[in-house]
Write a protein that holds these residues in place. Structure first.
Motif, PDB file in Angstrom:
ATOM      1  N   GLY A 160      28.584  41.370  -1.208  1.00  0.00           N
ATOM      2  CA  GLY A 160      27.993  42.310  -0.247  1.00  0.00           C
ATOM      3  C   GLY A 160      27.150  41.574   0.784  1.00  0.00           C
ATOM      4  N   LEU A 161      26.316  40.643   0.326  1.00  0.00           N
ATOM      5  CA  LEU A 161      25.504  39.839   1.246  1.00  0.00           C
ATOM      6  C   LEU A 161      26.406  39.041   2.190  1.00  0.00           C
ATOM      7  CD1 LEU A 161      22.806  38.552   2.175  1.00  0.00           C
ATOM      8  CD2 LEU A 161      23.148  36.817   0.390  1.00  0.00           C
ATOM      9  N   THR A 162      27.446  38.468   1.625  1.00  0.00           N
ATOM     10  CA  THR A 162      28.347  37.617   2.407  1.00  0.00           C
ATOM     11  C   THR A 162      28.995  38.421   3.541  1.00  0.00           C
ATOM     12  OG1 THR A 162      28.747  36.331   0.420  1.00  0.00           O
ATOM     13  CG2 THR A 162      30.318  36.025   2.232  1.00  0.00           C
ATOM     14  N   GLY A 163      29.391  39.659   3.240  1.00  0.00           N
ATOM     15  CA  GLY A 163      30.012  40.509   4.256  1.00  0.00           C
ATOM     16  C   GLY A 163      29.039  40.840   5.373  1.00  0.00           C
ATOM     17  N   PHE A 164      27.813  41.181   5.002  1.00  0.00           N
ATOM     18  CA  PHE A 164      26.810  41.524   6.010  1.00  0.00           C
ATOM     19  C   PHE A 164      26.521  40.336   6.925  1.00  0.00           C
ATOM     20  CE2 PHE A 164      22.379  41.237   7.317  1.00  0.00           C
ATOM     21  CZ  PHE A 164      22.358  42.287   8.226  1.00  0.00           C
ATOM     22  N   VAL A 165      26.313  39.196   6.288  1.00  0.00           N
ATOM     23  CA  VAL A 165      25.941  37.985   7.019  1.00  0.00           C
ATOM     24  C   VAL A 165      27.057  37.530   7.971  1.00  0.00           C
ATOM     25  CG1 VAL A 165      25.718  35.496   6.544  1.00  0.00           C
ATOM     26  CG2 VAL A 165      24.172  37.121   5.454  1.00  0.00           C
ATOM     27  N   ALA A 166      28.303  37.753   7.564  1.00  0.00           N
ATOM     28  CA  ALA A 166      29.438  37.354   8.402  1.00  0.00           C
ATOM     29  C   ALA A 166      29.338  38.048   9.765  1.00  0.00           C
ATOM     30  CB  ALA A 166      30.747  37.704   7.715  1.00  0.00           C
ATOM     31  N   GLY A 167      28.925  39.310   9.751  1.00  0.00           N
ATOM     32  CA  GLY A 167      28.787  40.042  11.005  1.00  0.00           C
ATOM     33  C   GLY A 167      27.568  39.607  11.783  1.00  0.00           C
ATOM     34  N   LEU A 168      26.403  39.573  11.122  1.00  0.00           N
ATOM     35  CA  LEU A 168      25.163  39.265  11.834  1.00  0.00           C
ATOM     36  C   LEU A 168      25.169  37.849  12.414  1.00  0.00           C
ATOM     37  CD1 LEU A 168      22.348  40.268  12.672  1.00  0.00           C
ATOM     38  CD2 LEU A 168      21.462  39.257  10.553  1.00  0.00           C
ATOM     39  N   ALA A 169      25.749  36.903  11.690  1.00  0.00           N
ATOM     40  CA  ALA A 169      25.736  35.498  12.140  1.00  0.00           C
ATOM     41  C   ALA A 169      26.315  35.379  13.549  1.00  0.00           C
ATOM     42  CB  ALA A 169      26.532  34.630  11.168  1.00  0.00           C
ATOM     43  N   ARG A 170      27.345  36.167  13.830  1.00  0.00           N
ATOM     44  CA  ARG A 170      27.998  36.112  15.156  1.00  0.00           C
ATOM     45  C   ARG A 170      27.148  36.791  16.234  1.00  0.00           C
ATOM     46  NH1 ARG A 170      31.236  35.009  10.595  1.00  0.00           N
ATOM     47  NH2 ARG A 170      32.853  33.583  11.281  1.00  0.00           N
ATOM     48  N   GLN A 171      26.219  37.634  15.830  1.00  0.00           N
ATOM     49  CA  GLN A 171      25.393  38.329  16.826  1.00  0.00           C
ATOM     50  C   GLN A 171      24.165  37.525  17.252  1.00  0.00           C
ATOM     51  OE1 GLN A 171      24.578  42.384  15.297  1.00  0.00           O
ATOM     52  NE2 GLN A 171      26.487  42.165  14.166  1.00  0.00           N
ATOM     53  N   VAL A 172      23.729  36.608  16.401  1.00  0.00           N
ATOM     54  CA  VAL A 172      22.500  35.866  16.719  1.00  0.00           C
ATOM     55  C   VAL A 172      22.765  34.424  17.146  1.00  0.00           C
ATOM     56  CG1 VAL A 172      21.061  37.335  15.249  1.00  0.00           C
ATOM     57  CG2 VAL A 172      22.080  35.260  14.269  1.00  0.00           C
ATOM     58  N   ALA A 173      24.011  33.975  16.997  1.00  0.00           N
ATOM     59  CA  ALA A 173      24.329  32.558  17.244  1.00  0.00           C
ATOM     60  C   ALA A 173      24.019  32.123  18.676  1.00  0.00           C
ATOM     61  CB  ALA A 173      25.802  32.302  16.923  1.00  0.00           C
ATOM     62  N   ARG A 174      24.135  33.045  19.636  1.00  0.00           N
ATOM     63  CA  ARG A 174      23.886  32.666  21.037  1.00  0.00           C
ATOM     64  C   ARG A 174      22.414  32.297  21.274  1.00  0.00           C
ATOM     65  NH1 ARG A 174      26.306  35.352  24.562  1.00  0.00           N
ATOM     66  NH2 ARG A 174      27.783  36.254  23.114  1.00  0.00           N
ATOM     67  N   HIS A 175      21.548  32.627  20.333  1.00  0.00           N
ATOM     68  CA  HIS A 175      20.126  32.279  20.457  1.00  0.00           C
ATOM     69  C   HIS A 175      19.792  31.000  19.681  1.00  0.00           C
ATOM     70  CE1 HIS A 175      19.474  36.121  22.403  1.00  0.00           C
ATOM     71  NE2 HIS A 175      20.113  36.707  21.409  1.00  0.00           N
ATOM     72  N   ASN A 176      20.796  30.250  19.303  1.00  0.00           N
ATOM     73  CA  ASN A 176      20.599  29.039  18.483  1.00  0.00           C
ATOM     74  C   ASN A 176      19.999  29.384  17.118  1.00  0.00           C
ATOM     75  OD1 ASN A 176      20.588  26.332  17.726  1.00  0.00           O
ATOM     76  ND2 ASN A 176      18.612  25.926  18.700  1.00  0.00           N
ATOM     77  N   VAL A 177      20.416  30.531  16.615  1.00  0.00           N
ATOM     78  CA  VAL A 177      20.030  30.950  15.260  1.00  0.00           C
ATOM     79  C   VAL A 177      21.319  30.996  14.439  1.00  0.00           C
ATOM     80  CG1 VAL A 177      19.078  32.815  13.844  1.00  0.00           C
ATOM     81  CG2 VAL A 177      18.057  32.279  16.071  1.00  0.00           C
ATOM     82  N   THR A 178      21.354  30.221  13.374  1.00  0.00           N
ATOM     83  CA  THR A 178      22.561  30.204  12.536  1.00  0.00           C
ATOM     84  C   THR A 178      22.259  30.799  11.168  1.00  0.00           C
ATOM     85  OG1 THR A 178      22.181  28.031  11.552  1.00  0.00           O
ATOM     86  CG2 THR A 178      23.346  28.086  13.682  1.00  0.00           C
ATOM     87  N   ILE A 179      23.263  31.478  10.645  1.00  0.00           N
ATOM     88  CA  ILE A 179      23.174  31.976   9.268  1.00  0.00           C
ATOM     89  C   ILE A 179      24.421  31.487   8.542  1.00  0.00           C
ATOM     90  CG2 ILE A 179      22.763  33.966   7.781  1.00  0.00           C
ATOM     91  CD1 ILE A 179      21.992  35.616  10.191  1.00  0.00           C
ATOM     92  N   ASN A 180      24.204  30.783   7.453  1.00  0.00           N
ATOM     93  CA  ASN A 180      25.312  30.263   6.643  1.00  0.00           C
ATOM     94  C   ASN A 180      24.987  30.449   5.158  1.00  0.00           C
ATOM     95  OD1 ASN A 180      27.195  28.802   8.640  1.00  0.00           O
ATOM     96  ND2 ASN A 180      25.183  27.996   9.209  1.00  0.00           N
ATOM     97  N   ASN A 181      26.011  30.386   4.341  1.00  0.00           N
ATOM     98  CA  ASN A 181      25.830  30.515   2.895  1.00  0.00           C
ATOM     99  C   ASN A 181      26.263  29.230   2.198  1.00  0.00           C
ATOM    100  OD1 ASN A 181      25.246  33.346   3.259  1.00  0.00           O
ATOM    101  ND2 ASN A 181      27.455  33.635   3.535  1.00  0.00           N
ATOM    102  N   LEU A 182      25.471  28.833   1.224  1.00  0.00           N
ATOM    103  CA  LEU A 182      25.856  27.705   0.360  1.00  0.00           C
ATOM    104  C   LEU A 182      26.263  28.274  -0.991  1.00  0.00           C
ATOM    105  CD1 LEU A 182      23.220  24.866   0.921  1.00  0.00           C
ATOM    106  CD2 LEU A 182      25.640  24.863   1.554  1.00  0.00           C
ATOM    107  N   LEU A 183      27.444  27.898  -1.457  1.00  0.00           N
ATOM    108  CA  LEU A 183      27.999  28.459  -2.693  1.00  0.00           C
ATOM    109  C   LEU A 183      27.993  27.398  -3.791  1.00  0.00           C
ATOM    110  CD1 LEU A 183      29.070  30.239  -0.306  1.00  0.00           C
ATOM    111  CD2 LEU A 183      31.210  30.448  -1.543  1.00  0.00           C
ATOM    112  N   PRO A 184      26.984  27.432  -4.672  1.00  0.00           N
ATOM    113  CA  PRO A 184      26.976  26.417  -5.727  1.00  0.00           C
ATOM    114  C   PRO A 184      28.036  26.665  -6.792  1.00  0.00           C
ATOM    115  CG  PRO A 184      25.093  27.890  -5.964  1.00  0.00           C
ATOM    116  CD  PRO A 184      25.804  28.296  -4.704  1.00  0.00           C
ATOM    117  N   GLY A 185      28.678  25.573  -7.197  1.00  0.00           N
ATOM    118  CA  GLY A 185      29.430  25.553  -8.448  1.00  0.00           C
ATOM    119  C   GLY A 185      28.442  25.146  -9.530  1.00  0.00           C
ATOM    120  N   PRO A 186      28.848  24.381 -10.530  1.00  0.00           N
ATOM    121  CA  PRO A 186      27.916  24.018 -11.603  1.00  0.00           C
ATOM    122  C   PRO A 186      26.959  22.887 -11.208  1.00  0.00           C
ATOM    123  CG  PRO A 186      30.080  23.093 -12.053  1.00  0.00           C
ATOM    124  CD  PRO A 186      30.211  23.887 -10.787  1.00  0.00           C
ATOM    125  N   PHE A 187      25.684  23.207 -11.073  1.00  0.00           N
ATOM    126  CA  PHE A 187      24.642  22.206 -10.818  1.00  0.00           C
ATOM    127  C   PHE A 187      23.702  22.178 -12.006  1.00  0.00           C
ATOM    128  CE2 PHE A 187      26.205  22.562  -6.577  1.00  0.00           C
ATOM    129  CZ  PHE A 187      25.977  21.319  -6.021  1.00  0.00           C
TER     130      PHE A 187
END
Ligand SMILES: NC(=O)c1ccc[n+]([C@@H]2O[C@H](COP(=O)([O-])OP(=O)(O)OC[C@H]3O[C@@H](n4cnc5c(N)ncnc54)[C@H](OP(=O)(O)O)[C@@H]3O)[C@@H](O)[C@H]2O)c1
Length: 261
Positions: A160-187
């Motif tokens: 659910g978070l990933t879906g929301f962020v996918a949309g918002l990330a494209r709306q704020v990128a023009r302001h040099n604001v990035t939103i990305n997700n890091l997906l850990p496997g086994p750490f």
């Protein structure tokens, strides 16, 4: 050494007294970023802050509280009202069979792993846009890409978070604001250690034997070192990472088997 060019920036790193959150805070501290770190247990948080200060020399402010509550978030934002960098993290939901989970269990998971990061983004992203710099990294899970059978609440809430962020990330990128997700496997953090201990007891073998077996299943022949995760996080926060937008970076040693994507 790669200069991330974020020295003097301010970061709010949630759930950062241990494990992956701590590793992200430490890597940002090494890059000269001023830190505000949170966790529920004050003693561990203070100890971590002292260790990061000693190692990196940066200013580290602590906020003891539950980041999944409105009060916890307000406290964190009061200590760091204008973060340039926001690292969203919280404890993961429990393992189990979905038939045993009540609606309250689900609401807790959705609150912690979907709504909490969204609320923190809501409070900070407009300021980042106005200041023309922002880096938001959400710690999610490999389970978003490759569902883990007994972690249904993680699979669902984080997607659910990933879906929301996918949309918002494209709306704020023009302001040099990035939103990305890091997906850990086994750490190898406390969370993974307790999972391995549980499985070792169940199979009546030692922790080391179980860790060896677990490591053997990964293409790298090992589990991840949290420091590797922290460095990837710091890279996403670099001044030169402004063109990395809305991505889901899987750090799992190649465990997810695919030709691409
Ligand atoms: N390690 C892995 O292999 C792995 C794999 C996939 C996904 N993940 C996910 O990545 C996230 C971090 O995992 P980890 O392995 O680093 O866990 P960890 O070693 O157990 O550390 C969790 C950290 O978060 C803090 N914390 C937990 N709940 C909190 C809350 N409600 N408010 C504030 N702080 C909180 C803990 O401190 P306090 O307990 O004192 O609050 C601690 O500092 C989790 O969501 C986990 O599910 C981890």
């Amino acid at each position: 050494m790669l200069d991330l060019r974020i020295r003097g920036r301010k970061a709010l790193v949630c759930a950062a007294s241990k494990g992956l959150g701590r590793a992200c805070a430490t890597a940002l501290g090494r890059a000269g970023v001023e830190l505000t770190i949170t966790a529920r247990t004050a003693a561990t948080l203070e100890q971590t802050a002292a260790e990061i200060r000693k190692e990196t020399g940066v200013k580290v402010t602590t906020v003891a509280g539950d980041i999944t509550t409105e009060a916890g978030r307000m406290q964190a934002l009061a200590a760091c009202p204008e973060p340039d960098i926001l690292i969203n993290n919280a404890g993961g939901p429990p393992h189990g069979d979905f038939r045993e989970w009540s609606i309250e269990d689900w609401q807790k998971a959705v609150n912690a792993n979907m709504l909490t990061p969204i609320m923190l983004i809501k409070e900070t992203v407009d300021g980042m846009c106005a200041r023309k710099f922002g880096r938001i990294v959400n710690i999610t899970s490999g389970s978003v890409k490759s569902p883990i059978p007994n972690l249904g609440m993680s699979n669902g809430a984080r997607a659910g978070l990933t879906g929301f962020v996918a949309g918002l990330a494209r709306q704020v990128a023009r302001h040099n604001v990035t939103i990305n997700n890091l997906l850990p496997g086994p750490f190898l953090t406390d969370r993974l250690r307790s999972g391995i201990e549980f499985e070792a007891r169940r199979q009546n073998v030692s922790f080391d034997e179980m860790l060896t077996r677990r490591s053997a299943t990964n293409p790298t022949g090992r589990v991840g070192n949290p420091e590797e995760f922290g460095d990837a996080c710091a890279f996403l926060c670099a001044a030169s990472s402004g063109f990395i937008v809305g991505q889901n970076l899987l750090l799992d040693g190649g465990a997810f088997n695919s030709t691409m994507g």
